[in-house]
Design a protein around this motif. Structure first.
Motif, short mmCIF file in Angstrom:
data_model
loop_
_atom_site.label_atom_id
_atom_site.label_comp_id
_atom_site.label_asym_id
_atom_site.label_seq_id
_atom_site.Cartn_x
_atom_site.Cartn_y
_atom_site.Cartn_z
N MET A 1 56.51 36.07 40.16
CA MET A 1 55.12 36.59 39.96
C MET A 1 54.60 37.24 41.59
O MET A 1 54.94 36.73 42.45
N ALA A 2 53.98 38.44 41.17
CA ALA A 2 53.33 38.98 42.47
C ALA A 2 52.20 38.38 42.88
O ALA A 2 51.30 37.69 42.03
N THR A 3 51.92 38.32 44.34
CA THR A 3 50.79 37.74 44.72
C THR A 3 49.76 38.84 45.12
O THR A 3 50.31 39.80 45.65
N ILE A 4 48.64 38.91 44.42
CA ILE A 4 47.78 39.89 44.69
C ILE A 4 46.51 39.50 45.32
O ILE A 4 45.88 38.46 45.10
N LEU A 5 46.15 40.26 46.58
CA LEU A 5 45.16 39.70 47.56
C LEU A 5 44.06 40.79 47.40
O LEU A 5 44.29 42.03 47.43
N TYR A 6 42.86 40.30 47.41
CA TYR A 6 41.50 41.10 47.36
C TYR A 6 40.80 40.87 48.66
O TYR A 6 40.43 39.72 48.74
N PHE A 7 40.46 41.84 49.40
CA PHE A 7 39.74 41.47 50.53
C PHE A 7 38.33 42.40 50.40
O PHE A 7 38.26 43.18 49.69
N GLY A 8 37.30 41.81 51.27
CA GLY A 8 36.08 42.42 51.18
C GLY A 8 35.29 42.31 50.03
O GLY A 8 35.36 41.34 49.30
N LYS A 9 34.56 43.35 49.54
CA LYS A 9 33.83 43.38 48.45
C LYS A 9 34.74 43.24 47.04
O LYS A 9 34.25 42.94 46.07
N LEU A 10 36.02 43.59 47.29
CA LEU A 10 36.84 43.52 46.00
C LEU A 10 37.02 41.89 45.61
O LEU A 10 37.17 41.68 44.29
N SER A 11 36.99 40.93 46.69
CA SER A 11 37.25 39.59 46.15
C SER A 11 35.88 39.32 45.90
O SER A 11 36.07 38.33 44.56
N SER A 12 34.80 39.95 46.05
CA SER A 12 33.40 39.51 45.25
C SER A 12 33.49 40.05 43.98
O SER A 12 33.01 39.24 43.06
N LEU A 13 34.05 41.11 43.78
CA LEU A 13 33.76 41.73 42.32
C LEU A 13 34.77 40.90 41.44
O LEU A 13 34.62 40.73 40.15
N PHE A 14 36.07 40.48 42.17
CA PHE A 14 36.97 39.67 41.24
C PHE A 14 36.59 38.53 41.14
O PHE A 14 37.14 37.65 39.92
N GLY A 15 35.85 37.71 42.04
CA GLY A 15 35.53 36.32 41.92
C GLY A 15 36.66 35.51 42.72
O GLY A 15 36.51 34.17 42.46
N ALA A 16 37.50 36.20 43.31
CA ALA A 16 38.49 35.07 43.98
C ALA A 16 39.15 36.03 44.99
O ALA A 16 38.96 37.26 44.86
N LEU A 17 40.02 35.58 45.96
CA LEU A 17 40.41 36.11 47.15
C LEU A 17 42.00 36.67 46.60
O LEU A 17 42.50 37.56 47.12
N SER A 18 42.43 35.81 45.63
CA SER A 18 43.81 36.23 45.23
C SER A 18 44.21 35.81 44.12
O SER A 18 43.48 35.08 43.48
N GLU A 19 45.20 36.32 43.27
CA GLU A 19 45.86 35.76 41.93
C GLU A 19 47.31 35.75 41.93
O GLU A 19 47.80 36.69 42.75
N GLN A 20 47.98 35.05 41.04
CA GLN A 20 49.47 35.46 40.83
C GLN A 20 49.65 36.25 39.74
O GLN A 20 48.84 35.76 38.55
N ALA A 21 50.12 37.27 39.43
CA ALA A 21 50.30 37.90 38.28
C ALA A 21 51.84 38.48 37.77
O ALA A 21 52.40 38.90 38.74
#
Length: 82
Positions: A1-21
Motif C-alpha cells: 500500500m502507498a502511504t499518502i501524506l497531506y500537509f497544510g490545508k489539505l490535511s484539514s480538508l481530508f480530516g487526517a494527516l495521512s492514509e494508506q491506500a
C-alpha cells in the motif's frame, strides 16, 4: 500500500494527516493519483491546483511522475504566513 501524506490545508480538508491506500489499476503516475484522490476523497479540486507540489519518497517531482504501491507520496500546498 502507498502511504499518502497531506500537509497544510489539505490535511484539514481530508480530516487526517495521512492514509494508506492500495493504488487501483490505471493509477501509475502522480497526475492520475492526484485526480483519483481529488475525486474520491472529497478535496473538491484542491489537489488539482498547480500550486500543490508533489513529493515521491521525499523528493519533489513534476507531474506526471511514476508511482507504485510501495511509495510514499506527499501533497504540499503553498505555505503562507508572515
Amino acid at each position: 500500500m502507498a502511504t499518502i501524506l497531506y500537509f497544510g490545508k489539505l490535511s484539514s480538508l481530508f480530516g487526517a494527516l495521512s492514509e494508506q491506500a492500495a493504488l487501483p489499476d490505471g493509477i501509475a503516475d502522480t497526475e492520475a493519483l492526484r485526480k483519483w484522490l481529488d475525486e474520491t476523497r472529497g478535496f473538491e479540486g484542491a489537489l488539482m491546483h498547480n500550486s500543490v507540489r508533489v513529493a515521491v519518497n521525499s523528493e519533489i517531482v513534476a507531474d506526471p511522475f511514476p508511482v507504485a504501491d510501495s511509495d510514499e507520496v506527499a501533497f504540499l500546498p503553498p505555505v503562507g504566513g508572515g
